[in-house]
Scaffold this motif. Structure first.
Motif, PDB file in Angstrom:
ATOM      1  N   GLU A 137      10.478   3.021   8.833  1.00  0.00           N
ATOM      2  CA  GLU A 137      11.709   2.235   8.690  1.00  0.00           C
ATOM      3  C   GLU A 137      11.663   0.964   9.526  1.00  0.00           C
ATOM      4  OE1 GLU A 137      13.989   2.693   6.509  1.00  0.00           O
ATOM      5  OE2 GLU A 137      13.057   4.531   5.768  1.00  0.00           O
ATOM      6  N   ALA A 148       9.541  -1.632   7.763  1.00  0.00           N
ATOM      7  CA  ALA A 148      10.224  -2.231   6.614  1.00  0.00           C
ATOM      8  C   ALA A 148      11.219  -3.304   7.038  1.00  0.00           C
ATOM      9  CB  ALA A 148      10.937  -1.138   5.818  1.00  0.00           C
ATOM     10  N   GLY A 153       2.892   4.505   4.637  1.00  0.00           N
ATOM     11  CA  GLY A 153       3.603   3.783   5.683  1.00  0.00           C
ATOM     12  C   GLY A 153       3.290   4.258   7.084  1.00  0.00           C
ATOM     13  N   ARG A 195       6.206  -8.029   6.688  1.00  0.00           N
ATOM     14  CA  ARG A 195       6.846  -6.734   6.497  1.00  0.00           C
ATOM     15  C   ARG A 195       6.196  -5.976   5.344  1.00  0.00           C
ATOM     16  NH1 ARG A 195      13.249  -8.411   7.282  1.00  0.00           N
ATOM     17  NH2 ARG A 195      12.897  -9.752   9.100  1.00  0.00           N
ATOM     18  N   ASP A 215       6.816  -2.105   3.084  1.00  0.00           N
ATOM     19  CA  ASP A 215       7.836  -1.071   2.917  1.00  0.00           C
ATOM     20  C   ASP A 215       7.337   0.183   2.210  1.00  0.00           C
ATOM     21  OD1 ASP A 215       7.503  -2.130   0.429  1.00  0.00           O
ATOM     22  OD2 ASP A 215       9.595  -2.657   0.106  1.00  0.00           O
ATOM     23  N   ARG A 227       7.027   3.782   1.982  1.00  0.00           N
ATOM     24  CA  ARG A 227       7.746   4.864   2.662  1.00  0.00           C
ATOM     25  C   ARG A 227       7.080   6.215   2.410  1.00  0.00           C
ATOM     26  NH1 ARG A 227      11.531   0.883   2.375  1.00  0.00           N
ATOM     27  NH2 ARG A 227      13.094   0.890   4.031  1.00  0.00           N
ATOM     28  N   SER A 246       2.721  -5.608  13.036  1.00  0.00           N
ATOM     29  CA  SER A 246       3.226  -4.261  12.783  1.00  0.00           C
ATOM     30  C   SER A 246       2.617  -3.237  13.736  1.00  0.00           C
ATOM     31  CB  SER A 246       2.928  -3.843  11.336  1.00  0.00           C
ATOM     32  OG  SER A 246       3.631  -4.657  10.436  1.00  0.00           O
ATOM     33  N   GLY A 276       3.613   0.759   7.540  1.00  0.00           N
ATOM     34  CA  GLY A 276       4.226   0.224   6.328  1.00  0.00           C
ATOM     35  C   GLY A 276       3.234  -0.167   5.265  1.00  0.00           C
TER      36      GLY A 276
END
Length: 753
Positions: free
Chosen positions: A521, A524, A248, A137, A139, A141, A574, A229
């Motif tokens: 989102e 993440a 991201g 993951r 994150d 943004r 991802s 991300g």
């Protein structure tokens, strides 16, 4: 990990209990499905029914795997949302009750169909695991917008106002793009009477004042790596410096270039200084406005007394020499520009030559307003523009009077089209790279040139930019998923995606920004992107069984699979869209998802009760795309359109995920026919995963030899393209195929099943 505890829940609501023997279904689930717990309920999606299931999950029963025999898996998704357990659905309502003909004569086959769906649901369930989400993951943004025209400015503002930081990169020294070169724009709201201010200056001011937006001018993307991300972007600035940024998601709003007027010498383009394109006229209009608002003058300073606009110049061309498409905005733009002249001097003669006049979104109001100002519109076909004195003569055929006509003009304006700035064409890139690897000096130089032309400079094995559609526009699923491209987390917006005007570009940019936020989102949370947004599964590969055939890396439509130094596949979860194309490609079946695998579908195929060859009850397996064909079947059921009770439908994520072992298992298991229902392929594809239907078609083209070797008719395996709107056609297609199988006869493989 908790020990597997299975439970089956049989719903008798919506008339299911009236037409089907629920006790028989429960017996099948218990005895054949080997479910540890079986319950019947009169209204399973009610608060009471859902509470019963939840109590079994959270209470003493400690259920880990739930099979729901009720309505379609597309229905009641919120009610039956149990993310902590594995869930399978047996479609009794839309799949049996509503789609099989009424009457006692069909009671037996209807019950057999329902029994089989319960068997299939139980078999699938035991092959499922609860997905844990992508372990890699990220994150970030922050959103990267590439291009500072009207599309890029709008995308940046929309994302910033939604609470996200934005980096806006523009190659030029100023923001605004093409919109900044316009004097005025066509109106975007009623009464559509007059050209209006572009609004671009106000938009630029809003961007500059927004603390969430960072702007880099005279900058280009030198390299883009990573995934949603966690994209790593290297930016080269005009001062020679570089910076490394992490973002991201990316919105590519690189705009367009006007079609080269010099390619239209027969219309005076590039040959007559008094023939300009629409952009050239905007420059003359801005110059007139800067001089105090007097009459529009040509480049040589002469005031224009007669102007002729030629529509579709180098557009809608069927010869293959020019642009084959319509650029959409050009008719409105010419109407606007004709008004420039009439507003400055009503005595100026302004004529628009058109074959079709298109003003999308404005009805005919803008066109009527120009007529009232005295603009002449002539349905015609221009053939030539000749230099006459210090002006021009336009020759054209009047299509109403059906005669050849000539008109004198001080200035001729050609409505040329939009050519997308989409970056490098990937086939051209691949050819240059291949030749460069062989040491060809010219190819090495061309590779460098192409790299400088690139918009994103992606570090993808497939090439440095987004794939392009057939006319050079940046890839996007223009029918079902606008903005979304084959590079997960990267979205195309504005005229780089398709021809459009300012109003459409702003709407387009807003949509792209929202999709980019969704990708951020999802990344993440370790979830999949569109179209299976929120899916927590991801591809798992057993490397010990991998033969390094590279089919998965080559066939993945989204560039989600690379190779390590040992040439084993490396999955970038991802980027993965969870389509399963890699799973369908793998000849040794070592790729799977926790909630969708070769085994989960294969178990369903093997679980049905197969009648013998003398029963006259064929079994036809349908592998239906969950995005179009399966919903179409549900809607056909809603309309009570009848489908044969001899079919058994298994929804698949995409036909690209269909592994040939399923075909082999079905044929060896005594299935009499197999029908695959996928989306339209080709240039105008409707496949949600772009290449899935195409890959399945290619793979299935080789099934004929297998059928022949088994002594089976090639008609026993068929494939059809189906749209979600084929509610009437699809039942007919299925029933005709069942009739064809009946005519051929039962499979001789039944005796060996």
């Amino acid at each position: 990990m908790a020990e597997m505890k299975t439970a089956a829940y049989i719903c008798t609501g919506c008339g299911i209990g009236d037409k089907l023997d629920a006790a028989q279904l429960a017996k099948v689930a218990k005895r054949e499905g080997k479910m540890a717990l079986v319950r019947e309920h009169p209204f399973l999606c009610s608060d009471e029914g859902v509470a019963t299931i939840r109590a079994d999950i959270q209470g003493e029963e400690a259920v880990t795997h739930v099979m729901l025999a009720a309505c379609s898996r597309r229905m009641k998704a919120e009610a039956f949302h149990f993310p902590e357990v594995a869930v399978a659905r047996a479609n009794l309502r839309e799949g049996v009750l509503w789609i099989v003909a009424e009457g006692p004569a069909h009671d037996e086959v209807r019950q057999e169909m329902a029994d089989d769906y319960v068997r299939m649901g139980c078999a699938e369930l035991k092959k499922l695991k609860v997905p844990g989400g992508n372990p890699n993951r990220a994150d970030s943004r922050r959103l990267l917008v590439v291009g500072g025209g009207i599309s890029g400015l709008t995308a940046a503002l929309e994302a910033a106002e939604a609470g996200y930081d934005v980096l806006l990169v523009e190659r030029e020294a100023a923001l605004g793009g093409w919109a900044a070169r316009l004097w005025k724009r066509t109106p975007s709201r009623e009464p559509y009477g007059e050209p209006v201010d572009t609004g671009v200056d106000a938009l630029i001011e809003r961007v500059a004042a927004n603390p969430r937006i960072e702007v880099m001018l005279q900058a280009r993307i030198a390299e883009t790596a990573g995934a949603p991300g966690r994209f790593k972007v290297r930016i080269e600035r005009g001062d020679g410096g570089t910076s490394e940024e992490t973002v991201g998601a990316i919105v590519q709003a690189s705009g367009f270039t006007a079609y080269d007027i010099a390619k239209l010498p027969d219309l005076g383009g590039g040959a007559n200084p008094h023939v300009v394109d629409q952009a050239g006229l905007e420059a003359l209009a801005r110059a007139a406005a800067a001089a105090g608002g007097g009459p529009i003058r040509r480049a040589d300073g002469k005031a224009v007394k007669n102007v002729v606009f030629i529509q579709c110049a180098g557009q809608r061309d069927g010869s293959g020499k020019h642009l084959p498409y319509c650029s959409g905005h050009c008719c409105g733009t010419s109407i606007k520009q004709a008004m420039y002249f009439k507003d400055a001097d009503p005595e100026v003669g302004a004529m628009v030559l058109y074959t079709d006049l298109r003003t999308p979104g404005m009805g005919e109001d803008f066109y009527r307003s120009a007529q009232h100002k005295g603009v002449t519109f002539t349905k015609s076909q221009a053939s030539a523009v000749e230099a006459v004195g210090d002006g021009a003569r336009v020759r054209f055929r009047d299509l109403i009077l059906d005669e050849e006509v000539a008109a004198e003009a001080d200035l001729v304006v050609l409505a040329t089209g939009q050519v997308a700035n989409a970056g490098v064409e990937l086939d051209e890139w691949t050819a240059a790279v291949t030749a460069a690897e062989k040491g060809e000096a010219a190819a090495v130089e061309k590779k460098v040139t192409l790299s400088k032309m690139s918009v994103l400079n992606l570090r993808y094995r497939q090439g440095p930019d987004l794939p392009q559609l057939k006319h050079g526009f940046a890839d996007s699923h223009f029918i079902c998923f606008p903005y979304e491209t084959r590079r997960t987390g990267i979205y195309a917006a504005g005229p780089t995606r398709r021809p459009m005007d300012i109003a459409q570009a702003q709407e387009d940019a807003t949509g792209a920004a929202m999709k980019a936020i969704q990708a951020i989102e999802n990344a993440a949370l370790g979830r999949g992107a569109h179209p299976r947004s929120g899916d927590l599964s991801y591809p798992i590969v057993r490397l010990e069984g991998c033969t390094q055939c590279k089919r998965c890396t080559v066939e993945c439509p989204f560039g989600a699979i690379d190779e390590d130094e040992r040439r084993f596949p490396v999955f970038n979860e991802s980027r993965c869209r969870r389509c399963g194309t890699c799973m369908g490609a793998c000849p040794v079946r070592v790729i799977s998802f926790e909630n969708y695998s070769v085994d989960s579908v294969g178990a369903q195929i093997k679980s049905v009760d197969m009648p013998d060859e003398f029963s006259e009850k064929p079994r036809i397996l349908i592998l239906a795309c969950e995005n179009d064909a399966y919903p179409a079947l549900d809607m056909a059921a809603l309309q009570r359109r009848t489908v044969s009770a001899f079919v058994r439908v298994i929804p698949v994520r995409c036909l690209g995920s269909v592994n040939t072992i399923w075909i082999t298992d079905a044929l060896n298991g005594g299935w009499d026919g197999l029908m695959m229902l996928g989306c339209k392929k080709g240039d105008d594809y409707q496949c949600h995963f772009v290449k899935g239907s195409e890959m399945a078609h290619y793979r299935m083209s080789k099934v004929g030899d297998t059928l022949t070797q088994l002594g089976l008719e090639t008609e026993r395996v068929v494939s059809h393209e189906v749209a979600i709107t084929d509610v009437e056609r699809l039942p007919r297609l299925i029933n005709d195929y069942v009739a064809q199988i009946n005519a051929i006869g039962m499979s001789p493989m039944k005796g060996f099943a």
